[in-house]
Write a protein that holds these residues in place. Sequence first.
Motif, PDB file in Angstrom:
ATOM      1  N   LYS A  14      35.652  49.709  62.691  1.00  0.00           N
ATOM      2  CA  LYS A  14      35.074  50.699  61.777  1.00  0.00           C
ATOM      3  C   LYS A  14      34.464  51.867  62.547  1.00  0.00           C
ATOM      4  CE  LYS A  14      33.994  47.326  58.145  1.00  0.00           C
ATOM      5  NZ  LYS A  14      34.844  46.267  58.590  1.00  0.00           N
ATOM      6  N   PHE A  18      35.623  56.746  63.543  1.00  0.00           N
ATOM      7  CA  PHE A  18      34.843  57.981  63.608  1.00  0.00           C
ATOM      8  C   PHE A  18      35.093  58.766  64.893  1.00  0.00           C
ATOM      9  CE2 PHE A  18      32.620  55.387  60.529  1.00  0.00           C
ATOM     10  CZ  PHE A  18      32.340  56.297  59.528  1.00  0.00           C
ATOM     11  N   SER A  23      41.039  57.667  66.298  1.00  0.00           N
ATOM     12  CA  SER A  23      41.435  57.398  64.913  1.00  0.00           C
ATOM     13  C   SER A  23      42.846  57.862  64.586  1.00  0.00           C
ATOM     14  CB  SER A  23      40.441  58.037  63.939  1.00  0.00           C
ATOM     15  OG  SER A  23      40.446  59.438  64.081  1.00  0.00           O
ATOM     16  N   SER A 134      32.179  61.525  65.076  1.00  0.00           N
ATOM     17  CA  SER A 134      31.778  62.397  63.963  1.00  0.00           C
ATOM     18  C   SER A 134      30.279  62.269  63.702  1.00  0.00           C
ATOM     19  CB  SER A 134      32.568  62.067  62.705  1.00  0.00           C
ATOM     20  OG  SER A 134      31.975  60.985  62.031  1.00  0.00           O
ATOM     21  N   SER A 135      29.728  63.308  63.114  1.00  0.00           N
ATOM     22  CA  SER A 135      28.293  63.308  62.805  1.00  0.00           C
ATOM     23  C   SER A 135      27.943  62.208  61.802  1.00  0.00           C
ATOM     24  CB  SER A 135      27.864  64.672  62.276  1.00  0.00           C
ATOM     25  OG  SER A 135      28.599  64.998  61.117  1.00  0.00           O
ATOM     26  N   ASP A 136      28.910  61.763  61.011  1.00  0.00           N
ATOM     27  CA  ASP A 136      28.647  60.704  60.034  1.00  0.00           C
ATOM     28  C   ASP A 136      28.190  59.418  60.714  1.00  0.00           C
ATOM     29  OD1 ASP A 136      29.377  62.357  57.944  1.00  0.00           O
ATOM     30  OD2 ASP A 136      31.470  61.718  57.985  1.00  0.00           O
ATOM     31  N   ILE A 137      28.830  59.047  61.814  1.00  0.00           N
ATOM     32  CA  ILE A 137      28.442  57.816  62.522  1.00  0.00           C
ATOM     33  C   ILE A 137      27.188  58.049  63.355  1.00  0.00           C
ATOM     34  CG2 ILE A 137      29.903  58.112  64.575  1.00  0.00           C
ATOM     35  CD1 ILE A 137      29.543  54.796  62.788  1.00  0.00           C
ATOM     36  N   ARG A 139      24.648  59.831  62.551  1.00  0.00           N
ATOM     37  CA  ARG A 139      23.490  59.781  61.653  1.00  0.00           C
ATOM     38  C   ARG A 139      22.951  58.372  61.447  1.00  0.00           C
ATOM     39  NH1 ARG A 139      25.566  64.334  58.764  1.00  0.00           N
ATOM     40  NH2 ARG A 139      27.044  63.019  57.649  1.00  0.00           N
ATOM     41  N   ILE A 140      23.837  57.381  61.475  1.00  0.00           N
ATOM     42  CA  ILE A 140      23.388  56.005  61.211  1.00  0.00           C
ATOM     43  C   ILE A 140      23.245  55.188  62.485  1.00  0.00           C
ATOM     44  CG2 ILE A 140      24.323  56.016  58.876  1.00  0.00           C
ATOM     45  CD1 ILE A 140      26.645  54.240  60.028  1.00  0.00           C
ATOM     46  N   SER A 141      23.361  55.823  63.642  1.00  0.00           N
ATOM     47  CA  SER A 141      23.287  55.137  64.924  1.00  0.00           C
ATOM     48  C   SER A 141      21.985  55.466  65.646  1.00  0.00           C
ATOM     49  CB  SER A 141      24.460  55.571  65.814  1.00  0.00           C
ATOM     50  OG  SER A 141      25.684  55.292  65.183  1.00  0.00           O
TER      51      SER A 141
END
Length: 145
Positions: A14, A18, A23, A134-137, A139-141
């Motif tokens: 998963k 990112f 990917s 990516s900034s998406d991952i 943010r949650i790391s």
Amino acid sequence: MPVPENIQAALLPKVLKFSPEISSKAKVRMLIVYDNNSINSKDEFIKELGNSMIIRAVLKDELEKNILGFDVVYFMPSIKDESVLCKKYKVLSVTGIAQYVEKGKISIGFGIQNNKPKILINLTSLEQEGQSLSSDILRISKIFK
């Protein structure tokens, strides 16, 4: 290894989605580096990954002659110094040992925070390996530099 192999094996594919460098690959090729002390952990990790990636396991002394053609190198416990080869050959490094990520030896890892698995990312190491996420991952790391 504070995060069990089965959880790491579930999270890793998963997380790799990112990475724009990884990917886009039809099938991710991962090299697992181990030593005599981590044979059982390596076998459990490979079993848990199933067929989500093309996997090859090598002893740490064999890493440099095998690294070309792989997208990711996963380092088992007690193996970190060989990670300089990921920076040399521009291959993403991953581990289950939080301290290796904190110290900048390895780019992506897994740790425990509030009794839950946490993705750890070292941005300096990631950049040295020619990789990005990516900034998406991000943010949650938990981020290290």
